[in-house]
Design a protein around this motif. Structure first.
Motif, short mmCIF file in Angstrom:
data_model
loop_
_atom_site.label_atom_id
_atom_site.label_comp_id
_atom_site.label_asym_id
_atom_site.label_seq_id
_atom_site.Cartn_x
_atom_site.Cartn_y
_atom_site.Cartn_z
N HIS A 1 -5.26 -2.39 3.24
CA HIS A 1 -4.00 -1.67 3.06
C HIS A 1 -2.92 -2.48 3.79
O HIS A 1 -3.07 -2.77 4.98
CB HIS A 1 -4.08 -0.27 3.67
CG HIS A 1 -5.24 0.54 3.17
ND1 HIS A 1 -5.22 1.17 1.95
CD2 HIS A 1 -6.44 0.81 3.73
CE1 HIS A 1 -6.38 1.81 1.79
NE2 HIS A 1 -7.14 1.60 2.84
N CYS B 1 -6.32 0.41 -2.64
CA CYS B 1 -6.40 -0.91 -2.00
C CYS B 1 -7.82 -1.26 -1.58
O CYS B 1 -8.26 -2.40 -1.72
CB CYS B 1 -5.49 -0.97 -0.76
SG CYS B 1 -3.81 -0.40 -1.02
N CYS C 1 -4.81 5.71 -2.09
CA CYS C 1 -4.48 4.49 -2.83
C CYS C 1 -5.79 3.79 -3.17
O CYS C 1 -6.86 4.24 -2.74
CB CYS C 1 -3.62 3.57 -1.96
SG CYS C 1 -4.37 3.31 -0.34
N CYS D 1 0.83 -1.20 0.00
CA CYS D 1 0.00 0.00 0.00
C CYS D 1 0.87 1.26 0.00
O CYS D 1 1.70 1.46 0.90
CB CYS D 1 -0.90 -0.01 1.23
SG CYS D 1 -1.71 1.57 1.52
ZN LIG Z 1 -3.69 1.28 0.48
#
Ligand SMILES: [Zn+2]
Length: 296
Positions: free
Chosen positions: A200, A260, A258, A134
């Motif tokens: 993550h 994720c 991100c 992550c």
């Molecule tokens: Zn992440």
């Protein structure tokens, strides 16, 4: 942002370094992938809810091949964990990465071949894994690192081997030519499963030696290596625990940048109407939100 709950994966040394003895609630979760490695310990560290996982069980009863990675990650997801920080000992493939330094890998070369590697044997799911760790969590750890008591390498390629034996000298040299910086036994399938569970995930790698590419110093007795390893493991784990403690409050307050948490959004290739009801039910904690209501 979903309520942050951090899974922490490690061993006895990390458990002690985090001061978790006698603390928290011991939890067990039934999973479709069998029992997880040991009861989880749910408590709070620095005001952040955490769930601690003994990756190899208490007393290191599961080797790296047999560790129940799927049950551990599935159970963490079921418990509402959003982020996972794992730790693991590694051998260094570089002069610059010394024992007792810390390393935050950003890439993996997966050489494992004897362990279940996906939750999705019964449905076609292809998550992206170009960046297997992550980016948000790694940056949070990097930002927490400058006040660390040890050098922290912010980028490294981790070669994950099957074991249980360690690398031959030729293998260790080969991994160096591939661009490997660290060699270890556990990052895979753990990182892949975390992505498949939309968690993550980042890893604090704990170098304890230089693997086998570099010969042992002359005059070093083999009998001295185990006590040296134990001493280094305790010392480097203390460094890793300190970094983790500094990062925890930041994790709770850092918005994720991100993907994720939506890794499955474009990854499910099987026609939803053709996924058997039993499979949908079994994988509901992972896939449920992507299946039309009434089909689960
Ligand atoms: Zn992440």
């Amino acid at each position: 942002m979903a309520a942050v709950k951090v899974g922490i994966i490690g061993g006895q040394a990390l458990y002690q370094a985090l001061g978790l003895q006698g603390r928290g609630e011991h939890l067990s979760v039934e999973t479709p992938f069998g029992p997880h490695s040991a009861p989880f310990i749910a408590t709070e560290l620095d005001g952040v809810p955490i769930v601690f996982v003994f990756r190899h069980g208490q007393g290191h009863v599961h080797n790296a091949t047999r560790a129940p990675y799927r049950a551990n990650l599935f159970a963490l997801k079921s418990l509402g964990v959003t982020h996972v920080i794992a730790t693991g000992t590694v051998g260094s493939l570089r002069d610059a990465i010394q024992p007792l330094h810390l390393a935050l890998p950003d890439q993996v070369i997966d050489r494992t071949y004897r362990r279940p590697c996906t939750f999705y044997d019964d449905v076609a799911v292809h998550v992206e894994l170009a960046q297997p760790f992550c980016a948000t969590l790694r940056q949070t750890l990097i930002d927490a690192a400058p006040r660390s008591d040890t050098e922290v390498h912010s980028s490294a390629t981790y070669v994950c081997i099957e074991g249980p034996s360690l690398s031959t000298q030729a293998e260790s040299q080969l991994y160096r030519t591939w661009g490997g910086d660290l060699v270890g036994l556990t990052a895979m399938p753990e990182a892949r499963l975390a992505r498949e569970a939309e968690l993550h995930y980042a890893l604090i790698a704990l170098p304890t030696d230089h693997d086998s590419w570099r010969s042992q110093p002359a005059g070093q007795e083999p009998e001295a290596l185990l006590p040296q390893f134990t001493q280094r493991l305790d010392a480097v784990t203390a460094h890793g625990a300190a970094l983790l403690r500094r990062a925890l409050p930041r994790i709770a307050s850092t918005p994720t940048a991100c993907r994720c948490a939506s890794a499955l959004a474009l990854a499910i290739f099987t026609d939803r109407t053709r996924i058997p009801a039993e499979v949908k039910s079994r994988l509901r904690p992972l896939l449920g939100r992507y299946l039309p209501s009434g089909l689960v």
